[in-house]
Design an enzyme around this catalytic site. Structure first.
Site, PDB file in Angstrom:
ATOM      1  N   ARG A  38       0.820  -1.226   0.000  1.00 17.97           N
ATOM      2  CA  ARG A  38       0.000   0.000   0.000  1.00 17.97           C
ATOM      3  C   ARG A  38       0.846   1.266   0.000  1.00 17.97           C
ATOM      4  O   ARG A  38       0.449   2.261   0.602  1.00 17.97           O
ATOM      5  CB  ARG A  38      -0.945   0.041   1.200  1.00 17.97           C
ATOM      6  CG  ARG A  38      -2.063  -0.957   1.164  1.00 17.97           C
ATOM      7  CD  ARG A  38      -3.359  -0.356   0.590  1.00 17.97           C
ATOM      8  NE  ARG A  38      -4.302  -1.425   0.278  1.00 17.97           N
ATOM      9  CZ  ARG A  38      -5.200  -1.904   1.142  1.00 17.97           C
ATOM     10  NH1 ARG A  38      -5.346  -1.359   2.322  1.00 17.97           N
ATOM     11  NH2 ARG A  38      -5.980  -2.886   0.796  1.00 17.97           N
ATOM     12  N   ARG A  42      -3.705   6.132   0.809  1.00 17.47           N
ATOM     13  CA  ARG A  42      -4.316   7.361   1.335  1.00 17.47           C
ATOM     14  C   ARG A  42      -3.459   8.136   2.325  1.00 17.47           C
ATOM     15  O   ARG A  42      -3.811   9.248   2.702  1.00 17.47           O
ATOM     16  CB  ARG A  42      -5.673   7.009   1.978  1.00 17.47           C
ATOM     17  CG  ARG A  42      -6.737   6.700   0.934  1.00 17.47           C
ATOM     18  CD  ARG A  42      -7.960   6.092   1.572  1.00 17.47           C
ATOM     19  NE  ARG A  42      -7.684   4.740   2.031  1.00 17.47           N
ATOM     20  CZ  ARG A  42      -8.591   3.925   2.592  1.00 17.47           C
ATOM     21  NH1 ARG A  42      -9.819   4.355   2.791  1.00 17.47           N
ATOM     22  NH2 ARG A  42      -8.267   2.718   2.954  1.00 17.47           N
ATOM     23  N   ARG A  51      -7.490  10.863  -6.046  1.00 13.42           N
ATOM     24  CA  ARG A  51      -8.634   9.958  -5.929  1.00 13.42           C
ATOM     25  C   ARG A  51      -9.941  10.664  -5.601  1.00 13.42           C
ATOM     26  O   ARG A  51     -11.019  10.079  -5.763  1.00 13.42           O
ATOM     27  CB  ARG A  51      -8.352   8.904  -4.841  1.00 13.42           C
ATOM     28  CG  ARG A  51      -7.296   7.866  -5.192  1.00 13.42           C
ATOM     29  CD  ARG A  51      -7.883   6.597  -5.773  1.00 13.42           C
ATOM     30  NE  ARG A  51      -8.927   6.043  -4.927  1.00 13.42           N
ATOM     31  CZ  ARG A  51     -10.235   6.126  -5.173  1.00 13.42           C
ATOM     32  NH1 ARG A  51     -10.661   6.731  -6.265  1.00 13.42           N
ATOM     33  NH2 ARG A  51     -11.112   5.610  -4.348  1.00 13.42           N
ATOM     34  N   ASP A  87      -6.343  -3.573  -7.598  1.00 16.02           N
ATOM     35  CA  ASP A  87      -6.926  -4.229  -6.427  1.00 16.02           C
ATOM     36  C   ASP A  87      -7.079  -5.712  -6.698  1.00 16.02           C
ATOM     37  O   ASP A  87      -7.220  -6.128  -7.850  1.00 16.02           O
ATOM     38  CB  ASP A  87      -8.288  -3.624  -6.078  1.00 16.02           C
ATOM     39  CG  ASP A  87      -8.647  -3.909  -4.636  1.00 16.02           C
ATOM     40  OD1 ASP A  87      -8.177  -3.177  -3.755  1.00 16.02           O
ATOM     41  OD2 ASP A  87      -9.375  -4.891  -4.385  1.00 16.02           O
ATOM     42  N   TYR A 165     -13.887 -13.384  -0.010  1.00 15.47           N
ATOM     43  CA  TYR A 165     -14.605 -12.137  -0.331  1.00 15.47           C
ATOM     44  C   TYR A 165     -15.880 -12.411  -1.130  1.00 15.47           C
ATOM     45  O   TYR A 165     -16.913 -11.793  -0.919  1.00 15.47           O
ATOM     46  CB  TYR A 165     -13.720 -11.180  -1.144  1.00 15.47           C
ATOM     47  CG  TYR A 165     -12.894 -10.250  -0.290  1.00 15.47           C
ATOM     48  CD1 TYR A 165     -13.497  -9.219   0.432  1.00 15.47           C
ATOM     49  CD2 TYR A 165     -11.515 -10.381  -0.204  1.00 15.47           C
ATOM     50  CE1 TYR A 165     -12.746  -8.367   1.219  1.00 15.47           C
ATOM     51  CE2 TYR A 165     -10.758  -9.526   0.585  1.00 15.47           C
ATOM     52  CZ  TYR A 165     -11.381  -8.523   1.286  1.00 15.47           C
ATOM     53  OH  TYR A 165     -10.636  -7.679   2.072  1.00 15.47           O
TER      54      TYR A 165
HETATM   55  O1  CP3 Z   1       0.374   0.221  -3.094  1.00 18.40           O
HETATM   56  C1  CP3 Z   1      -0.075  -0.936  -3.221  1.00 18.40           C
HETATM   57  O2  CP3 Z   1       0.125  -1.835  -2.373  1.00 18.40           O
HETATM   58  C2  CP3 Z   1      -0.775  -1.308  -4.522  1.00 18.40           C
HETATM   59  C3  CP3 Z   1      -2.149  -1.288  -4.573  1.00 18.40           C
HETATM   60  C4  CP3 Z   1      -3.060  -2.226  -3.827  1.00 18.40           C
HETATM   61  C5  CP3 Z   1      -4.362  -1.823  -3.443  1.00 18.40           C
HETATM   62  N1  CP3 Z   1      -5.015  -2.923  -2.993  1.00 18.40           N
HETATM   63  C6  CP3 Z   1      -4.905  -0.475  -3.574  1.00 18.40           C
HETATM   64  C7  CP3 Z   1      -6.006  -0.075  -2.680  1.00 18.40           C
HETATM   65  C8  CP3 Z   1      -2.925  -3.577  -3.508  1.00 18.40           C
HETATM   66  C9  CP3 Z   1      -1.713  -4.470  -3.649  1.00 18.40           C
HETATM   67  C10 CP3 Z   1      -4.182  -4.000  -2.982  1.00 18.40           C
HETATM   68  C11 CP3 Z   1      -4.479  -5.393  -2.624  1.00 18.40           C
HETATM   69  C12 CP3 Z   1      -5.655  -5.682  -1.795  1.00 18.40           C
HETATM   70  N2  CP3 Z   1      -6.919  -5.188  -1.906  1.00 18.40           N
HETATM   71  C13 CP3 Z   1      -5.663  -6.664  -0.786  1.00 18.40           C
HETATM   72  C14 CP3 Z   1      -4.492  -7.545  -0.418  1.00 18.40           C
HETATM   73  C15 CP3 Z   1      -3.559  -6.852   0.480  1.00 18.40           C
HETATM   74  C16 CP3 Z   1      -4.053  -6.720   1.877  1.00 18.40           C
HETATM   75  O3  CP3 Z   1      -4.324  -5.590   2.262  1.00 18.40           O
HETATM   76  O4  CP3 Z   1      -4.141  -7.763   2.531  1.00 18.40           O
HETATM   77  C17 CP3 Z   1      -6.963  -6.700  -0.237  1.00 18.40           C
HETATM   78  C18 CP3 Z   1      -7.436  -7.581   0.900  1.00 18.40           C
HETATM   79  C19 CP3 Z   1      -7.758  -5.776  -0.976  1.00 18.40           C
HETATM   80  C20 CP3 Z   1      -9.218  -5.479  -0.824  1.00 18.40           C
HETATM   81  C21 CP3 Z   1      -9.379  -4.087  -0.414  1.00 18.40           C
HETATM   82  N3  CP3 Z   1      -9.254  -3.015  -1.287  1.00 18.40           N
HETATM   83  C22 CP3 Z   1      -9.594  -3.555   0.892  1.00 18.40           C
HETATM   84  C23 CP3 Z   1      -9.789  -4.388   2.145  1.00 18.40           C
HETATM   85  C24 CP3 Z   1      -9.588  -2.158   0.786  1.00 18.40           C
HETATM   86  C25 CP3 Z   1      -9.720  -1.147   1.913  1.00 18.40           C
HETATM   87  C26 CP3 Z   1     -11.058  -0.549   2.026  1.00 18.40           C
HETATM   88  C27 CP3 Z   1     -11.047   0.632   2.967  1.00 18.40           C
HETATM   89  O5  CP3 Z   1     -11.993   1.439   2.835  1.00 18.40           O
HETATM   90  O6  CP3 Z   1     -10.160   0.767   3.791  1.00 18.40           O
HETATM   91  C28 CP3 Z   1      -9.370  -1.848  -0.567  1.00 18.40           C
HETATM   92  C29 CP3 Z   1      -9.293  -0.502  -1.156  1.00 18.40           C
HETATM   93  C30 CP3 Z   1      -7.947  -0.068  -1.602  1.00 18.40           C
HETATM   94  N4  CP3 Z   1      -7.148  -0.780  -2.446  1.00 18.40           N
HETATM   95  C31 CP3 Z   1      -7.301   1.163  -1.282  1.00 18.40           C
HETATM   96  C32 CP3 Z   1      -6.077   1.150  -1.955  1.00 18.40           C
HETATM   97  C33 CP3 Z   1      -5.046   2.230  -1.983  1.00 18.40           C
HETATM   98  C34 CP3 Z   1      -7.872   2.270  -0.416  1.00 18.40           C
HETATM   99  C35 CP3 Z   1      -9.135   2.875  -0.955  1.00 18.40           C
HETATM  100  C36 CP3 Z   1      -9.020   4.090  -1.874  1.00 18.40           C
HETATM  101  O7  CP3 Z   1      -7.981   4.380  -2.447  1.00 18.40           O
HETATM  102  O8  CP3 Z   1     -10.027   4.739  -2.054  1.00 18.40           O
END
Ligand code: CP3
Length: 368
Positions: A38, A42, A51, A87, A165
């Site tokens: 990540r 954010r 975003r 994602d 999921y």
């Molecule tokens: O920088 C990086 O690591 C690359 C991008 C990345 C994202 N998601 C962007 C993202 C990666 C590698 C992921 C993988 C991902 N997504 C996982 C596996 C890694 C982990 O965290 O275990 C999982 C479980 C997800 C599913 C997911 N997507 C979740 C649980 C969330 C969070 C929701 C929240 O509101 O907190 C996301 C959203 C997400 N994916 C964000 C980012 C930067 C944040 C939301 C946004 O940007 O608006």
């Protein structure tokens, strides 16, 4: 010239910093490479600005936006690798499921899988190039725009994490709906895991063809399985993915390092280190020295500072990093956090983490 011909996956700029790739293969390096899960997220004001007001998955479908978000952290910090912004849940979407990112709630499936009959709602044959071509375009564009500064990592969710999921319909504390399938419908569970594996293999190969220089497989929900269920419902698919991807790449005379990150799967460490992955990613609950012992020097390790250590003052971060480096040693090691960065983290402390890894590891390597 059309827009597509401008971003062909060829003639990429030459790679200048291959420290991450060398560490993944257990080769010598001048410093320990570091990146953060990540890192495009954010906690960066410029990320929040890019975003703002935009739908999350719309952003994922824009190669230009993904490229920009991937490059943002590199402008601030000397990370040794970039990970493509995307994602894990784009895979269930490609299989025909609706997934929305609800602000304040997280990923949401309006119609999750409830019973084995629901598997019929999934596409039988997924046209990966068509459904996920936007990710491939983002990777190719980013490989050009990154100008060879550092390698670009592609990724996927692992079958069990994606299955959980698809059944839970979103985040969950108990994951009891998904685990109910394992105990009540083991055959349907294996069928779904196999379907996911087939899509994932093609998806990863497509990412490499598009320009990804390493691949990470996120089994983020490994920890909710016990050792027996892990061996039955996670490990075989993780292995199958690495074996099939590597076999296909070999045919084409290619090879990219693969990282397995099975969060909280202590019991799986020995098995994971013998699963065709060059690197095993670790969460922060595993002691570096015992992780080394248990993986027997067979693989490189990646991780595993507690992300919350970034709330500490900078000097303390530096001490924690030093101890972590001493625990892992500097060879066959990629520094990272034990999970992703949180939105309320101070970018300055992320910078302090990266700097501490570089400084301490350079000194340790010089003294060897
Ligand atoms: O920088 C990086 O690591 C690359 C991008 C990345 C994202 N998601 C962007 C993202 C990666 C590698 C992921 C993988 C991902 N997504 C996982 C596996 C890694 C982990 O965290 O275990 C999982 C479980 C997800 C599913 C997911 N997507 C979740 C649980 C969330 C969070 C929701 C929240 O509101 O907190 C996301 C959203 C997400 N994916 C964000 C980012 C930067 C944040 C939301 C946004 O940007 O608006």
């Amino acid at each position: 010239m059309s827009k597509d011909t401008l971003i062909l996956p060829k003639d990429f700029p030459q790679l200048q910093n291959d420290t991450f790739l060398r560490a993944a293969r257990g080769e010598e390096t001048e410093h320990v490479p570091v990146w953060c899960m990540r890192q495009a997220g954010r906690y960066l004001p410029e990320f929040r600005e890019s975003r703002a007001g935009k739908d999350f998955f719309e952003t994922c479908r824009s190669p230009e936006a993904c490229c920009e978000l991937t490059l943002q952290p590199l402008r601030r910090f000397p990370f040794d690798a970039a990970i493509i912004f995307s994602d894990i849940l784009v895979v269930p979407q490609a299989m025909g499921m609706d997934v929305q990112m609800v602000p304040g709630k997280g990923p949401t499936f309006p119609e999750p899988l409830k019973e084995p009959e629901d598997l019929q709602r999934l596409r039988v044959k997924v046209d990966v190039a068509k459904e996920l071509g936007y990710v491939f375009k983002a990777i190719t564009l980013t490989r050009h725009k990154i100008e060879g500064k550092v390698p670009l990592i592609g990724f996927t969710g692992a079958p069990w994490t994606l299955m959980s999921y698809m059944i839970e319909g979103g985040g969950s504390n108990t994951h009891s709906k998904a685990k109910r399938w394992l105990y009540r419908h083991p055959e349907a569970s294996h069928m779904l895991l196999r379907m996911l594996t087939d899509v994932i293999v093609e998806y990863l190969l497509g990412q490499v063809a598009a320009g990804a220089q390493a691949l990470q497989v996120f089994e983020s929900h490994a920890g909710i399985l016990g050792p027996v269920e892990f061996k039955e419902f996670s490990l075989p698919y993780l292995r199958d993915i690495a074996r099939r991807v590597k076999d296909k790449l070999k045919e084409a005379g290619q090879d990219v390092p693969m990282i397995a990150f099975a969060k909280d799967a202590h019991y799986g460490l020995e098995d994971l280190s013998q699963s065709h992955y060059e690197v095993v990613g670790l969460d922060w609950t595993i002691d570096p020295r015992s992780a080394r012992e248990r993986t027997g020097g067979k693989v490189s390790l990646q991780g595993n500072m507690d992300p919350c250590a970034l709330y500490a003052p900078k000097e303390r971060i530096s001490d924690i990093v030093k101890k972590m480096l001493e625990g892992f040693g500097t060879r066959g090691y990629i520094a990272n956090l034990g999970h992703g960065l949180y939105p309320d983290m101070d970018p300055e402390n992320v910078g302090a983490f990266v700097e501490a890894v570089h400084q301490h590891s350079k000194q340790m390597i010089k003294q060897m």
